[in-house]
Write an enzyme that holds these catalytic residues in place. Sequence first.
Site, mmCIF file in Angstrom:
data_model
loop_
_atom_site.group_PDB
_atom_site.id
_atom_site.type_symbol
_atom_site.label_atom_id
_atom_site.label_comp_id
_atom_site.label_asym_id
_atom_site.label_seq_id
_atom_site.Cartn_x
_atom_site.Cartn_y
_atom_site.Cartn_z
ATOM 1 N N ARG A 50 0.962 -1.290 -0.012
ATOM 2 C CA ARG A 50 -0.192 0.135 0.050
ATOM 3 C C ARG A 50 0.664 1.164 0.118
ATOM 4 O O ARG A 50 0.397 2.417 -0.510
ATOM 5 C CB ARG A 50 -1.028 0.141 1.117
ATOM 6 N N TYR A 104 -13.573 13.908 -19.173
ATOM 7 C CA TYR A 104 -14.009 12.552 -18.817
ATOM 8 C C TYR A 104 -15.044 12.652 -17.740
ATOM 9 O O TYR A 104 -15.107 13.392 -16.752
ATOM 10 C CB TYR A 104 -12.839 11.503 -18.426
ATOM 11 N N ASP A 176 -4.749 15.949 -17.207
ATOM 12 C CA ASP A 176 -4.962 14.474 -17.757
ATOM 13 C C ASP A 176 -4.579 14.145 -19.063
ATOM 14 O O ASP A 176 -4.847 14.727 -20.157
ATOM 15 C CB ASP A 176 -6.444 14.204 -17.408
ATOM 16 N N LYS A 201 -5.574 2.740 -20.348
ATOM 17 C CA LYS A 201 -5.847 3.006 -21.735
ATOM 18 C C LYS A 201 -4.699 2.680 -22.374
ATOM 19 O O LYS A 201 -4.150 1.465 -22.640
ATOM 20 C CB LYS A 201 -6.364 4.520 -21.777
HETATM 21 N N1 PLP Z 1 -9.262 10.088 -17.554
HETATM 22 C C1 PLP Z 1 -9.911 9.712 -18.728
HETATM 23 C C2 PLP Z 1 -9.366 10.947 -20.021
HETATM 24 C C3 PLP Z 1 -10.391 8.813 -19.168
HETATM 25 O O1 PLP Z 1 -11.035 8.486 -20.365
HETATM 26 C C4 PLP Z 1 -10.767 7.850 -17.911
HETATM 27 C C5 PLP Z 1 -11.472 6.644 -18.057
HETATM 28 O O2 PLP Z 1 -12.067 6.389 -19.300
HETATM 29 C C6 PLP Z 1 -10.159 8.122 -16.804
HETATM 30 C C7 PLP Z 1 -9.387 9.091 -16.608
HETATM 31 C C8 PLP Z 1 -10.241 7.056 -15.577
HETATM 32 O O3 PLP Z 1 -9.868 6.024 -15.380
HETATM 33 P P1 PLP Z 1 -9.750 4.630 -14.953
HETATM 34 O O4 PLP Z 1 -11.067 4.013 -15.493
HETATM 35 O O5 PLP Z 1 -8.471 4.078 -15.086
HETATM 36 O O6 PLP Z 1 -10.246 5.039 -13.344
#
Ligand code: PLP
Length: 391
Positions: A50, A104, A176, A201
Amino acid sequence: MENPARRIETAVVHAGSERKVEGAIVLPVFQSSTYLYSGQSAYEDLKYIRLSNTPNHEALGAKLAELEGGESALVTASGMAAISTALLSVLSVGDHLLVQDCTYGGTRDLVTRDLPTLGIQFDFIDPAVPDSWQEKLRPETKAVFVESISNPLMQIGDLVSTVDFASRNGLVSMIDNTFATPVNFRPLEHGFDLVLHSCTKYLNGHSDIVAGAVVGGEEMVRNVRSRLLRFGGSMDPHTCFLLDRGLKTLVLRVRQQNESAVQIARFLTEHPRIGKVNYPGLPDAKVHQQTAGFFSGFGGMLSFELAGGVEGARLEGARRFIDRLKIAVEAPSLGGVETLVTRPATTSHSGLPAPEREALGISESLIRLSVGIEAVDDLIDDLNQALGRSK
Ligand code: PLP
């Protein structure tokens, strides 16, 4: 040149894996939750999964830091663990956040539903209109959060002005970088403070794990880590192993996906059954010029709508079109080797109330495509046959 920085193609393979345990070329999975006590006095120096400090975490952290050009990096149990932990390491009760209006859906839900319950306020900003940001600024504003390429409309805002605005006003700039990946854009080199990823992703690329990362300066990442070890969204070592393996082919995959997506975007733009295509690599895409110059590719994500008619008919057409695809698989998520298709209104952005979604330009009939590494001609043939029969 003294100590030239190695290129990203080399770093994805070798960074973090200099140490050869028992001569193994690949770092084994250290599947041990705890480690022998060796006199540590600080809690975070104990070795424990952790605390994100097993050999697998450390190797991966070193690799991600090098890929993004950061001093330090931390992996997390999911992209949302990275985003929530990073936001809560920067913001506390009474603070205010400026956040890109279209992100997102999970990020938007976190900001609109959870942060206010913790006494953290927010305002949305249009990342393409810097003149409109000043009036949203408050004395309590602590950070600005944007996406390098936004989900699902593929907007690239004025990232140069974002960094400038943040530094003039003493804000932490957070981005992001999931859609762009460090292959196409490295935000830290352009002045951003913290880079977040859903490694689920592109970074992993094989649709078989959920993972996240935070990259930035030493002190900021240490701060995020100290929250992570209490909040508990840590990655397990086997996931570290899989992510490290996926990362080795990141450059090859993303460059192929960049190329295929451009071809598919062009094909869709010219198709009479298509109304609108969102892809930042198209010549008429609304992308801030200076910012676009910092991208070496525009990624494998695009979204589009069918042409003509009223929304209801377009929605029916979109459903038929998706049903008729033979290669692209209908599923949420993105960034894997296989082409995925979805309607964001039913998946990534289904948490948003319909009027908010519509106001952002995310219609029920919007189709999002995550282009995989299949032969692009096969993908285009598949889209073509499905479009031909979607009336
Ligand atoms: N950021 C973006 C641009 C995303 O498309 C996503 C998920 O689709 C996330 C963050 C969240 O990621 P996770 O599903 O790994 O928690």
